[in-house]
Design a protein around this motif. Structure first.
Motif, mmCIF file in Angstrom:
data_model
loop_
_atom_site.group_PDB
_atom_site.id
_atom_site.type_symbol
_atom_site.label_atom_id
_atom_site.label_comp_id
_atom_site.label_asym_id
_atom_site.label_seq_id
_atom_site.Cartn_x
_atom_site.Cartn_y
_atom_site.Cartn_z
ATOM 1 N N ALA A 110 71.282 41.932 56.198
ATOM 2 C CA ALA A 110 72.304 42.495 56.114
ATOM 3 C C ALA A 110 73.615 41.733 55.876
ATOM 4 O O ALA A 110 74.220 42.174 55.106
ATOM 5 N N LYS A 148 76.389 49.338 50.981
ATOM 6 C CA LYS A 148 75.590 50.319 51.405
ATOM 7 C C LYS A 148 74.328 49.775 52.043
ATOM 8 O O LYS A 148 73.809 50.313 53.119
ATOM 9 N N GLU A 149 73.570 48.956 51.245
ATOM 10 C CA GLU A 149 72.378 48.575 51.976
ATOM 11 C C GLU A 149 72.446 47.641 53.041
ATOM 12 O O GLU A 149 71.554 47.717 53.853
ATOM 13 N N SER A 169 72.789 49.997 55.851
ATOM 14 C CA SER A 169 71.654 50.390 56.249
ATOM 15 C C SER A 169 70.651 49.507 56.927
ATOM 16 O O SER A 169 70.195 49.895 58.083
ATOM 17 N N GLU A 177 71.998 49.484 60.449
ATOM 18 C CA GLU A 177 71.560 50.707 61.383
ATOM 19 C C GLU A 177 70.293 50.615 61.904
ATOM 20 O O GLU A 177 69.815 50.886 62.882
ATOM 21 N N ARG A 178 69.173 49.910 61.112
ATOM 22 C CA ARG A 178 67.786 49.626 61.616
ATOM 23 C C ARG A 178 67.816 48.789 62.603
ATOM 24 O O ARG A 178 67.068 49.111 63.518
#
Length: 418
Positions: free
Chosen positions: A288, A297-298, A301, A304-305
């Protein structure tokens, strides 16, 4: 004299038996009859009796003097038994010293995990002294050709001291310890052993801390080569070497290479550890961080994982959760999702305040970022209140709060392009 011997055989010291007294009486009557029969010779008989009595007493004295002396009780101890006892005591003391060293190493690891580096350093020093003394003793006992029985413990503890010194920030001391450990391991195990690879990886971390990225990369690649040779690609130690390489690639601004290396690490971790391990969460956060430079955006994500794994392991009220939320807030800030960023930062602030107290630097930094998000949302008055709280915390720590606030805001603008 015969009476006394009989009396002693009956076990009654100092007492004469009845039969013996009868014999004494018989001797007296014979002397009287002798005196009547001989008449004028009575004196001679008397003298003869006296002489006989004298001889009897003399014989008794001689018999008494001839009695053996009473023996005192004693336990004979042979020299070999004394030697064995000394050896047993020495072995016991050595075992106690070894166990004490092992316990201190375990405590050192615990303190290190909690970030109590000064205590960890002291414990490792004490353990090293114990191991070194025992190892030198083993050399004197004939194990010199093997480097001593505890040479492995000495090398490992020396390596540990290097890692703790690095985390304290003493890079020079860290290198001294790690070079010493590398020399010991190379001499005993060879240049291509797994222990040598571990020490080279740790040395690479120190050089990275010092900013010598080329030397760090060279050491990490050497460690990776050894591990691939011994354990292959699908091993966690190999994944660790690749993680170290990716970290250096990131610092060299080689983002594509770093991302590719992290993906290799992630694949191995998912296969060996499953999808909910803390090491997996760490690799997701590394990815990240790289993605912040190309795809916010990636990046969000991936954070969040990672957050889902961390919460599943530790629950919500944990510093790793707060750290991840803080990173997510920054990405949201960079995406101009300022309202979401404020909410995310406030969640992080609540956890930091609960765990670290209201005057911690992490609290001050989070207040600054909340103010920044509010300012970008068109709420300068609210933002000013958070900026003011941040400055007060920095001032309370003896740091010029206004300057630190300006520095933090400048870093946020650079990192997230705001």
């Amino acid at each position: 004299a015969r009476m006394r011997e009989k009396g002693e055989k009956k076990g009654v010291p100092g007492q004469v038996a009845e039969g013996d007294m009868g014999e004494w009486s018989h001797v007296s009557r014979a002397s009287e009859e002798n005196e009547d029969a001989n008449g004028a010779n009575g004196d001679c008989g008397s003298r003869g009796a006296d002489e006989g009595e004298g001889r009897t007493r003399q014989d008794a004295k001689e018999d008494a003097s001839a009695k053996p002396a009473r023996k005192s009780w004693s336990l004979p101890i042979k020299p070999a038994e004394v030697l064995l006892a000394i050896v047993a005591v020495c072995v016991g003391m050595c075992m106690w010293q070894k166990q004490t060293g092992d316990a201190k190493v375990a405590l050192c690891a615990q303190r290190h995990e909690r970030g109590e580096y000064d205590e960890a350093l002291q414990l490792c020093h004490e353990a090293l002294v114990s191991y070194h003394e025992l190892n030198e003793l083993s050399k004197l006992l004939g194990f010199r050709q093997y480097g001593g029985i505890l040479s492995g413990d000495v090398a490992q503890t020396t390596d540990n001291l290097g890692v703790v010194s690095m985390n304290i920030g003493d890079s020079q001391a860290a290198l001294r310890y790690l070079r010493a450990a590398l020399a010991m391991r190379t001499e005993k195990l060879g240049a291509r052993s797994l222990d040598v690879a571990a020490t080279k990886d740790n040395m690479g971390l120190v050089y990275r801390q010092m900013g010598d990225l080329d030397q760090a990369m060279a050491l990490h690649k050497e460690a990776l080569s050894i591990r691939l040779e011994h354990v292959g690609e699908k091993d966690l130690s190999t994944a660790q070497s690749r993680t170290s390489i990716a970290n250096v690639q990131y610092q060299m601004d080689e983002y594509d290479d770093a991302l590719q290396t992290y993906r290799q690490v992630l694949a191995v971790q998912e296969e060996l550890l499953g999808g909910d391990h803390i090491d997996l969460a760490g690799t997701l956060q590394n990815m990240a961080q790289v993605k912040k430079h190309s795809d916010l955006k990636e990046s969000l994500s991936l954070y969040e994982r990672s957050l889902a794994i961390i919460v599943g392991i530790y629950g919500h009220n944990h510093q790793n959760v707060a750290d991840t939320l803080h990173q997510m807030g920054g990405v949201q800030l960079g995406m101009r999702r300022n309202g979401e960023a404020v909410e995310t930062y406030q969640q992080a602030l609540e956890i930091y305040s609960s765990l670290l107290g209201p005057s911690h630097p992490d609290v001050a930094a989070t207040l600054t970022y909340i103010g920044e998000a509010l300012d970008k949302s068109g709420k300068p008055e609210e933002a000013e209140g958070f900026f003011r709280q941040s400055v007060e915390i920095w001032d309370g720590m003896g740091i010029h709060g206004g300057e630190h606030l300006a520095l933090t805001r400048a870093e946020a603008a650079k990192e997230y392009g705001i």
